[in-house]
Design a protein around this motif. Sequence first.
Motif, PDB file in Angstrom:
ATOM      1  N   GLY A  66       0.797  -1.220   0.000  1.00 17.27           N
ATOM      2  CA  GLY A  66       0.000   0.000   0.000  1.00 17.27           C
ATOM      3  C   GLY A  66       0.829   1.269   0.000  1.00 17.27           C
ATOM      4  N   LEU A  67       2.007   1.231  -0.604  1.00 15.92           N
ATOM      5  CA  LEU A  67       2.865   2.421  -0.657  1.00 15.92           C
ATOM      6  C   LEU A  67       2.360   3.402  -1.704  1.00 15.92           C
ATOM      7  N   ILE A  68       2.432   4.685  -1.389  1.00 12.54           N
ATOM      8  CA  ILE A  68       2.033   5.717  -2.344  1.00 12.54           C
ATOM      9  C   ILE A  68       3.190   6.653  -2.690  1.00 12.54           C
ATOM     10  N   GLN A  69       4.362   6.375  -2.133  1.00 10.44           N
ATOM     11  CA  GLN A  69       5.524   7.210  -2.404  1.00 10.44           C
ATOM     12  C   GLN A  69       5.974   7.004  -3.852  1.00 10.44           C
ATOM     13  N   PRO A  70       6.474   8.052  -4.510  1.00 15.06           N
ATOM     14  CA  PRO A  70       6.883   7.912  -5.912  1.00 15.06           C
ATOM     15  C   PRO A  70       8.237   7.221  -6.109  1.00 15.06           C
ATOM     16  N   TYR A  71       9.054   7.101  -5.055  1.00 14.05           N
ATOM     17  CA  TYR A  71      10.385   6.510  -5.193  1.00 14.05           C
ATOM     18  C   TYR A  71      10.571   5.397  -4.175  1.00 14.05           C
ATOM     19  N   LEU A  72      11.364   4.409  -4.569  1.00 11.29           N
ATOM     20  CA  LEU A  72      11.751   3.326  -3.677  1.00 11.29           C
ATOM     21  C   LEU A  72      13.275   3.296  -3.637  1.00 11.29           C
ATOM     22  N   VAL A  73      13.848   3.432  -2.450  1.00  7.73           N
ATOM     23  CA  VAL A  73      15.295   3.449  -2.287  1.00  7.73           C
ATOM     24  C   VAL A  73      15.707   2.166  -1.577  1.00  7.73           C
ATOM     25  N   LEU A  74      16.671   1.466  -2.156  1.00  4.86           N
ATOM     26  CA  LEU A  74      17.171   0.224  -1.580  1.00  4.86           C
ATOM     27  C   LEU A  74      18.632   0.403  -1.200  1.00  4.86           C
ATOM     28  N   GLN A  75      18.989  -0.084  -0.020  1.00  2.00           N
ATOM     29  CA  GLN A  75      20.393  -0.077   0.392  1.00  2.00           C
ATOM     30  C   GLN A  75      20.824  -1.520   0.556  1.00  2.00           C
ATOM     31  N   MET A  76      21.739  -1.939  -0.299  1.00  3.49           N
ATOM     32  CA  MET A  76      22.232  -3.316  -0.272  1.00  3.49           C
ATOM     33  C   MET A  76      23.750  -3.291  -0.323  1.00  3.49           C
ATOM     34  N   GLN A  77      24.366  -4.163   0.442  1.00  5.80           N
ATOM     35  CA  GLN A  77      25.812  -4.314   0.387  1.00  5.80           C
ATOM     36  C   GLN A  77      26.095  -5.709  -0.152  1.00  5.80           C
ATOM     37  N   VAL A  78      26.731  -5.768  -1.312  1.00  5.84           N
ATOM     38  CA  VAL A  78      27.048  -7.038  -1.950  1.00  5.84           C
ATOM     39  C   VAL A  78      28.565  -7.181  -1.940  1.00  5.84           C
ATOM     40  N   PRO A  79      29.079  -8.269  -1.346  1.00 10.60           N
ATOM     41  CA  PRO A  79      30.536  -8.475  -1.334  1.00 10.60           C
ATOM     42  C   PRO A  79      31.090  -8.575  -2.751  1.00 10.60           C
ATOM     43  N   VAL A  80      32.309  -8.100  -2.928  1.00  6.44           N
ATOM     44  CA  VAL A  80      32.965  -8.135  -4.231  1.00  6.44           C
ATOM     45  C   VAL A  80      33.099  -9.584  -4.687  1.00  6.44           C
ATOM     46  N   GLY A  81      32.730  -9.827  -5.929  1.00  8.97           N
ATOM     47  CA  GLY A  81      32.829 -11.160  -6.493  1.00  8.97           C
ATOM     48  C   GLY A  81      31.602 -12.027  -6.269  1.00  8.97           C
ATOM     49  N   LYS A  82      30.657 -11.572  -5.476  1.00  8.17           N
ATOM     50  CA  LYS A  82      29.438 -12.335  -5.210  1.00  8.17           C
ATOM     51  C   LYS A  82      28.333 -11.862  -6.143  1.00  8.17           C
ATOM     52  N   GLY A  83      27.476 -12.765  -6.544  1.00 10.58           N
ATOM     53  CA  GLY A  83      26.338 -12.418  -7.380  1.00 10.58           C
ATOM     54  C   GLY A  83      25.111 -12.152  -6.531  1.00 10.58           C
ATOM     55  N   VAL A  84      24.215 -11.357  -7.075  1.00  2.00           N
ATOM     56  CA  VAL A  84      22.972 -11.061  -6.372  1.00  2.00           C
ATOM     57  C   VAL A  84      21.858 -10.908  -7.396  1.00  2.00           C
ATOM     58  N   SER A  85      20.676 -11.301  -6.995  1.00  2.00           N
ATOM     59  CA  SER A  85      19.497 -11.135  -7.827  1.00  2.00           C
ATOM     60  C   SER A  85      18.383 -10.586  -6.949  1.00  2.00           C
ATOM     61  N   PHE A  86      17.648  -9.623  -7.469  1.00  2.00           N
ATOM     62  CA  PHE A  86      16.596  -8.955  -6.710  1.00  2.00           C
ATOM     63  C   PHE A  86      15.381  -8.824  -7.609  1.00  2.00           C
ATOM     64  N   GLU A  87      14.225  -9.276  -7.134  1.00  2.00           N
ATOM     65  CA  GLU A  87      12.995  -9.148  -7.911  1.00  2.00           C
ATOM     66  C   GLU A  87      11.998  -8.319  -7.136  1.00  2.00           C
ATOM     67  N   LEU A  88      11.440  -7.332  -7.800  1.00  3.23           N
ATOM     68  CA  LEU A  88      10.433  -6.460  -7.221  1.00  3.23           C
ATOM     69  C   LEU A  88       9.170  -6.602  -8.047  1.00  3.23           C
ATOM     70  N   SER A  89       8.089  -6.947  -7.386  1.00  5.24           N
ATOM     71  CA  SER A  89       6.803  -7.088  -8.058  1.00  5.24           C
ATOM     72  C   SER A  89       5.919  -5.936  -7.621  1.00  5.24           C
ATOM     73  N   VAL A  90       5.395  -5.186  -8.595  1.00 10.29           N
ATOM     74  CA  VAL A  90       4.626  -3.977  -8.317  1.00 10.29           C
ATOM     75  C   VAL A  90       3.235  -4.118  -8.915  1.00 10.29           C
ATOM     76  N   LEU A  91       2.235  -3.728  -8.148  1.00 13.12           N
ATOM     77  CA  LEU A  91       0.859  -3.695  -8.620  1.00 13.12           C
ATOM     78  C   LEU A  91       0.496  -2.227  -8.813  1.00 13.12           C
ATOM     79  N   ASP A  92       0.213  -1.820 -10.055  1.00  9.85           N
ATOM     80  CA  ASP A  92      -0.054  -0.408 -10.305  1.00  9.85           C
ATOM     81  C   ASP A  92      -1.523  -0.065 -10.018  1.00  9.85           C
ATOM     82  N   GLN A  93      -1.907   1.178 -10.308  1.00  7.58           N
ATOM     83  CA  GLN A  93      -3.265   1.642 -10.005  1.00  7.58           C
ATOM     84  C   GLN A  93      -4.333   0.915 -10.805  1.00  7.58           C
TER      85      GLN A  93
END
Length: 117
Positions: A66-93
């Motif tokens: 139920g977020l109504i903010q126009p921006y989403l800020v993520l802070q992630m620390q990924v070690p050097v040489g490591k892989g990461v995958s991030f999935e964001l699912s959004v339901l619009d108006q």
Amino acid sequence: MMAGQYQGGPSVDVLSTQGKKAESLYKSFGSVKKVYDQSVKGFVLAMEGGRDVRLQLPPAEKESLGLIQPYLVLQMQVPVGKGVSFELSVLDQDKTRRRINLSTNNKEIHATPLHVR
């Protein structure tokens, strides 16, 4: 989850490691631990493992943030040489579900009306 809360300020904390109810805000799968990190001088969520380690917000799948903010800020620390995958699912108006995949494995941007990777 956040629909009934005040969101009129410049920012809203959606996920925090502070407080006693922090674990009730998300559902974790795999090895997700709350640990103290000296570099940020606070507690962080450490996620270690393979593809089956994930964090789900809100805890119930049918529930909405139920977020109504126009921006989403993520802070992630990924070690050097490591892989990461991030999935964001959004339901619009219009109630259309859109997915955004961020991964260190993607070399180019591929976009369709319902999916970006």
